[in-house]
Design a protein around this motif. Structure first.
Motif, mmCIF file in Angstrom:
data_model
loop_
_atom_site.group_PDB
_atom_site.id
_atom_site.type_symbol
_atom_site.label_atom_id
_atom_site.label_comp_id
_atom_site.label_asym_id
_atom_site.label_seq_id
_atom_site.Cartn_x
_atom_site.Cartn_y
_atom_site.Cartn_z
ATOM 1 N N ASP B 31 0.810 -1.216 0.000
ATOM 2 C CA ASP B 31 0.000 0.000 0.000
ATOM 3 C C ASP B 31 0.846 1.272 0.000
ATOM 4 O O ASP B 31 0.316 2.383 0.106
ATOM 5 N N TYR B 32 2.165 1.113 -0.098
ATOM 6 C CA TYR B 32 3.037 2.282 -0.088
ATOM 7 C C TYR B 32 4.218 1.958 -0.976
ATOM 8 O O TYR B 32 4.799 0.873 -0.876
ATOM 9 N N PHE B 33 4.548 2.921 -1.854
ATOM 10 C CA PHE B 33 5.559 2.671 -2.869
ATOM 11 C C PHE B 33 6.551 3.824 -2.882
ATOM 12 O O PHE B 33 6.166 4.994 -2.717
ATOM 13 N N LEU B 34 7.807 3.486 -3.109
ATOM 14 C CA LEU B 34 8.861 4.500 -3.062
ATOM 15 C C LEU B 34 9.815 4.296 -4.235
ATOM 16 O O LEU B 34 9.980 3.182 -4.730
ATOM 17 N N TRP B 35 10.474 5.371 -4.605
ATOM 18 C CA TRP B 35 11.588 5.309 -5.545
ATOM 19 C C TRP B 35 12.830 5.862 -4.861
ATOM 20 O O TRP B 35 12.784 6.912 -4.206
ATOM 21 N N TYR B 36 13.942 5.125 -5.047
ATOM 22 C CA TYR B 36 15.225 5.549 -4.538
ATOM 23 C C TYR B 36 16.183 5.679 -5.714
ATOM 24 O O TYR B 36 16.089 4.957 -6.703
ATOM 25 N N LYS B 37 17.146 6.575 -5.534
ATOM 26 C CA LYS B 37 18.161 6.814 -6.555
ATOM 27 C C LYS B 37 19.513 6.483 -5.933
ATOM 28 O O LYS B 37 19.767 6.829 -4.771
#
Lengths: 112, 112
Positions: B31-37
């Motif tokens: 239910d929670y999504f993230l993008w990392y670099k």
């Protein structure tokens, strides 16, 4: 700013040595994590901890153990280092549910 | 079994054009999504996130789109800049204080 520090940026050890990787965070975060990153395999969770003296196995705990005696410090231990543990090790911390994970700079470990 | 998949290991884009990075997931509990670099020899840094109650979140040049029915999210970077060249990791979280599940990453190269 959240700061997660790792004791070494680069480390070279011999097969069979006991290796300690230290991680310290300064934001009073409850949660701390250890990952390893390998080319083509992404980030794989080794161990995590939601509280002092508490630890949970991640996806690849074999060959590793952890210690969390204080809230701000989470240590990863390789009891007897092997060449297949050569990798980039990343520590992270977060404050709780749906809270962003903040990563340290990583430790590049080479086991010869 | 991979719960978070980034099917493109690499992507090349011209400077100034749009970069679109894709991510698919299989676990409907996320239910929670993230993008990392992530730059080489550094830890991942948080870029942008989205809750499952939304279908879009924007922050400057970065926009994340979520299609729950297709179990798909994408990161749009426009305009792309050479400094955006990095590995991008998609991550997902289930409800409660659970660890993030990461994809294997996509290496973005922005060509001047």
């Amino acid at each position: 700013d959240v700061k997660v520090t790792q004791s070494s940026r680069y480390l070279v050890k011999r097969t069979g040595e006991k290796v300690f990787l230290e991680c310290v965070q300064d934001m009073d975060h409850e949660n701390m994590f250890w990952y390893r990153q390998d080319p083509g395999l992404g980030l794989r969770l080794i161990y995590f901890s939601y509280d002092v003296k508490m630890k949970e196995k991640g996806d690849i705990p074999e060959g590793y153990s952890v210690s969390r005696e204080k809230k701000e410090r989470f240590s990863l231990i390789l009891e007897s280092a092997s060449t297949n543990q050569t990798s980039m090790y990343l520590c992270a911390s977060s404050g709780g549910v749906s809270d962003t994970q903040y990563f340290g700079p990583g430790t590049r470990l080479t086991v010869l | 079994d991979q719960q978070v998949k980034q099917n493109s290991p690499s992507l090349s884009v011209q400077e100034g054009r749009i970069s679109i990075l894709n991510c698919d997931y299989t676990n409907s509990m996320f239910d929670y999504f993230l993008w990392y670099k992530k730059y080489p020899a550094e830890g991942p840094t948080f870029l942008i996130s989205i809750s499952s109650i939304k279908d879009k979140n924007e922050d400057g040049r970065f926009t994340v789109f979520l299609n729950k029915s297709a179990k798909h999210l994408s990161l749009h970077i426009v305009p792309s800049q050479p400094g955006d060249s990095a590995v991008y990791f998609c991550a997902a979280q289930s409800p409660g204080n659970t660890p993030l599940v990461f994809g294997k990453g996509t290496r973005l190269s922005v060509i001047a």
